[in-house]
Design an enzyme around this catalytic site. Sequence first.
Site, PDB file in Angstrom:
ATOM      1  N   HIS A 193     -26.232  -2.892  20.350  1.00 57.76           N
ATOM      2  CA  HIS A 193     -25.015  -2.809  21.012  1.00 57.76           C
ATOM      3  C   HIS A 193     -23.376  -2.206  20.945  1.00 57.76           C
ATOM      4  CE1 HIS A 193     -23.207  -4.470  25.211  1.00 57.76           C
ATOM      5  NE2 HIS A 193     -21.736  -3.510  24.280  1.00 57.76           N
ATOM      6  N   GLU A 194     -23.064  -2.738  19.577  1.00 61.48           N
ATOM      7  CA  GLU A 194     -21.889  -2.260  19.260  1.00 61.48           C
ATOM      8  C   GLU A 194     -21.777  -1.264  18.123  1.00 61.48           C
ATOM      9  OE1 GLU A 194     -19.371  -3.860  19.859  1.00 61.48           O
ATOM     10  OE2 GLU A 194     -19.914  -5.542  20.426  1.00 61.48           O
TER      11      GLU A 194
ATOM     12  N   HIS B 190     -21.603   1.584  20.713  1.00 64.25           N
ATOM     13  CA  HIS B 190     -20.501   2.231  21.200  1.00 64.25           C
ATOM     14  C   HIS B 190     -20.322   3.155  19.738  1.00 64.25           C
ATOM     15  CE1 HIS B 190     -19.546  -0.237  24.976  1.00 64.25           C
ATOM     16  NE2 HIS B 190     -19.906  -1.250  23.923  1.00 64.25           N
TER      17      HIS B 190
END
Length: 266
Positions: free
Chosen positions: A58-59, A62
Amino acid sequence: MTLAGIRRSDRRISPVFLGIVAVTAVAGWAVWAGFGGSTGFAVFLFVTGAWVVSLCLHEYAHARTALHSGDISIGAKGYLTLNPLKYTHALLSIVLPLLFVIMGGIGLPGGAVFIERGRIRGRWRHSLISAAGPLTNLLFALVCTAPFWLDALDGVPDPFRYALGFLALLQVTAALLNSLPVPGLDGYGVIEPWLSREIRRQLEPFAQFGLIAVFGLLWVPEINDAFFDLVDTILRALGVEEWDSYWGRELYRFWQGEPDIPQLAG
């Protein structure tokens, strides 16, 4: 923007992440094979490991999207290594989401990587950077539920099936909650570039309380019921029944004792 300007060491996959993947894989094998005296503990390790892997991805989503949008500082910060220890708020990114899973079986999103927004031009790019995280959770949910919607469950041991069902529930809840237009969450980050400067200034102080506010609202029975009805609807569309996620959660809580799971008919 490409990886050409990023040092090899800044984009080499971290041994920490590889270790988490290895533990997850071994635990998954233990669940599948029924190895060991406690299926619940193996499910706990497998789901927890996979959940941490999804948080890292998820990170990473980004960070990678920010890199290709113009923020070349991402590499030096270590975000491309998938090392959870490199996050600006390890407590919010890893520890709190894990606690929420253990306490309530909720995939509450965390945060976050620090992106130098001043390096990025274009509102669409800013929105895409924020959307990349929840989209990663949705993709992870699709992978987890593939045996269900592909009707490929023949031969899959029940505990492994239930573990996948519970893991899918965590991914769907994380994607939905993080998509809310609440300051501090990715959903707000998607719409923030399109708001006036005055509105952004007024909402900025609330960003640090957004996650807490969402968690508090989930304690309201009516909101909790409506939210999990939506989660169940999405899971059913992916082929996962409430039975699967429920028993997956029961197995996950190994400290409560091994549950007596009825056999599936047929």
